[in-house]
Design a protein around this motif. Structure first.
Motif, PDB file in Angstrom:
ATOM      1  N   GLN A 429       8.464   9.839  -4.561  1.00  0.00           N
ATOM      2  CA  GLN A 429       8.913   9.194  -3.317  1.00  0.00           C
ATOM      3  C   GLN A 429       8.228   9.842  -2.117  1.00  0.00           C
ATOM      4  O   GLN A 429       8.081  11.064  -2.063  1.00  0.00           O
ATOM      5  N   GLY A 434       5.491   2.598   3.918  1.00  0.00           N
ATOM      6  CA  GLY A 434       6.168   1.635   3.059  1.00  0.00           C
ATOM      7  C   GLY A 434       5.264   0.473   2.678  1.00  0.00           C
ATOM      8  O   GLY A 434       4.167   0.289   3.211  1.00  0.00           O
ATOM      9  N   HIS A 440       4.436  -5.730  -4.013  1.00  0.00           N
ATOM     10  CA  HIS A 440       4.905  -4.778  -5.025  1.00  0.00           C
ATOM     11  C   HIS A 440       4.228  -4.973  -6.377  1.00  0.00           C
ATOM     12  O   HIS A 440       4.034  -4.011  -7.126  1.00  0.00           O
ATOM     13  N   SER A 481      10.265  -0.233  -2.300  1.00  0.00           N
ATOM     14  CA  SER A 481       9.783   0.067  -0.956  1.00  0.00           C
ATOM     15  C   SER A 481      10.075  -1.094  -0.020  1.00  0.00           C
ATOM     16  O   SER A 481      10.326  -2.223  -0.452  1.00  0.00           O
ATOM     17  N   ALA A 487       7.820   4.708   0.288  1.00  0.00           N
ATOM     18  CA  ALA A 487       7.644   4.054  -1.014  1.00  0.00           C
ATOM     19  C   ALA A 487       8.078   5.011  -2.127  1.00  0.00           C
ATOM     20  O   ALA A 487       7.861   6.220  -2.037  1.00  0.00           O
ATOM     21  N   THR A 488       8.692   4.444  -3.157  1.00  0.00           N
ATOM     22  CA  THR A 488       9.100   5.211  -4.336  1.00  0.00           C
ATOM     23  C   THR A 488       8.518   4.548  -5.579  1.00  0.00           C
ATOM     24  O   THR A 488       8.840   3.399  -5.886  1.00  0.00           O
TER      25      THR A 488
END
Length: 495
Positions: A429, A434, A440, A481, A487-488
């Motif tokens: 993370q 982001g 995605h 995210s 963002a993860t």
């Protein structure tokens, strides 16, 4: 379908155990019922005893009044009062004993009222002068009350005796069936075990015969396999003229020998074609690794010469063109390196080794995370047997991207982990800009990047390599995210 010996043994013992369990449960139930009806019989006998005692107390009280009137002895009055007191105690005991029998309770209520009337009737007679005539008068006057009392007690006793007979029948039934159930359980278990023992002996004898036949077949099969292995070894050494002889049996090995003979006839032709194809593949690899990169390095060198030797003659516009050209050349070099890395990713099987993920993350952070960023590990990271190089490459790309695409010169990268059964779930993370939800899925495709394509460092291959490595490990990866929320990247890795 024939069952295996182990399966038969398990089924037989399971059947024996089931029968023994069922019959044991029946025996246990029978013993419980025997105990229940034994208690009921004892309870009924107690009720009958209290009924007899009550009848005796009332009779003694009546006799005591008559004795007083005949003999004039005051001690009879003490016996009269004691008789009614004891009768009251017996009546209370009866009321408690038959509390679960409404019919008997009703009879006892009537009996209690009748006894109260009898005592109320007898009390005045204890104050009269004693004489035989008075005693005779008492007997005549009390005849109806006595008959009513005896009738009530008789009905009470008859009802309890009927219950006693019924309960004794049930008691006798379960007294007989309980031992019978236990004996039946034991006999059934013994019969099943003996039957199972006989079946096992037969199976063992049949298995011995079968084992001897299998030994003969195995020896013959081993001989034939040795012949085939010898042929295969000679083929490996380059002798394609060999043949398997005397293998005309119509079974799997015979068919295999025939196929091998046909195979050796065509191997030499195919081997020549294969060599030509391998040369073409080697030539392609050489072009990709050398012929493409060599002129690329030459063009880069020429651009550098122009900048160095014609620095005074270059205008501002030309310098911008040369800078754009260097960026394009660097991007092309990165793309070629990325393609080669993508092609190699997951192809070479790495030896498994014990990996401390905490130590691995520290090593990756030292390589790709600059001093302005912090790496946090709120969760304990595991140590397990896995492909160290693949896992290291995944963390390197993900942590490197967290730094590369961060919108600030400083930031925080958080590494998390949790156990999800057969996999570990890792989370990388960041607190960067982001990623919008519509991107995605796109970011894991090759050559897909959210940065301008003119940016040399953004080839769009890094996350594709990560996904390919994780797919080879039978894991999964996705991103969580939103714009402005960091963002993860969440991926699973088999234990």
């Amino acid at each position: 379908m024939r069952l295996k010996l182990n399966t038969k043994i398990i089924l037989g013992f399971s059947l024996a155990l089931s029968v023994l369990l069922l019959t044991s449960l029946g025996a246990y139930k029978s013993i419980q019922q025997l105990s229940f009806y034994t208690q009921q019989v004892q309870h009924t006998n107690q009720v009958l005893q209290h009924t007899s005692d009550l009848r005796m107390r009332i009779r003694d009280a009546q006799v005591a009044v008559r004795g007083y009137l005949l003999l004039g002895e005051p001690t009879y009055l003490l016996a009269y009062r004691d008789g009614f007191q004891r009768a009251t105690i017996d009546l209370d005991s009866l009321q408690q004993a038959v509390r679960d029998n409404p019919e008997q309770q009703s009879r006892l209520d009537t009996l209690r009222r009748t006894i109260s009337r009898e005592r109320a009737f007898l009390d005045p007679w204890t104050s009269l002068p004693p004489s035989p005539s008075t005693a005779r008068n008492l007997v005549e006057a009390d005849r109806n009350n006595l008959n009513h009392l005896q009738e009530l007690l008789a009905r009470l006793r008859a009802s309890e005796e009927a219950l006693l007979r019924d309960r004794m029948r049930n008691q006798d039934l379960y007294r007989i069936t309980s031992p019978a159930a236990i004996i039946a359980a034991a006999v059934l278990a013994v019969v099943i075990v003996l039957w199972l023992f006989v079946k096992i002996l037969k199976e063992l004898k049949a298995n011995q015969v079968l084992q001897a036949e299998l030994t003969r077949i195995n020896e013959e099969t081993a001989r034939r396999i040795d012949v085939i292995e010898e042929l295969a070894e000679r083929v490996v050494q380059g002798d394609y003229t060999v043949k398997v002889k005397n293998e005309d049996q119509k079974d799997s090995l015979g068919n295999l020998a025939t196929s091998l003979n046909r195979m050796t006839q065509t191997l030499e032709e195919n081997f020549t074609a294969l060599q030509n194809r391998n040369k073409e593949l080697d030539q392609f690899a050489y072009v990709a690794a050398h012929d493409l990169k060599a002129p690329l390095r030459g063009v880069t060198t020429v651009v550098k010469w122009i900048e160095d030797e014609l620095a005074s003659e270059l205008g501002q516009q030309m310098r911008q063109y040369l800078a754009m050209m260097k960026d394009r050349l660097n991007r092309l070099d990165d793309l070629i390196n990325g393609l080669l890395a993508y092609a190699r990713a997951g192809r070479d099987s790495q030896a498994q080794e014990q990996v401390s993920v905490e130590q691995l993350v520290h090593e990756v952070a030292d390589m790709v995370v600059p001093a302005g960023f912090q790496v946090e590990q709120p969760d304990p990271l595991p140590t397990f047997l896995t492909d160290r190089l693949g896992l290291q490459q995944v963390f390197t790309n993900l942590m490197g991207n967290a730094v590369k695409y961060h919108h600030q010169p400083t930031g925080t990268i958080t590494i998390g982990c949790r156990d999800v059964g057969r996999h570990y779930e890792f989370r990388v993370q960041d607190d960067g800009p982001g990623i919008a939800p519509e991107y995605h899925e796109k970011i894991f495709l090759i050559f897909q990047t959210l940065r301008d394509r003119h940016t040399a460092e953004s080839t769009g291959i890094g996350l594709s390599i990560v996904k390919k490595i994780i797919d080879e490990q039978k894991g999964s990866i996705h991103v969580e995210s939103a714009p402005g929320q960091g963002a993860t990247f969440v991926f699973t890795w088999p234990k």
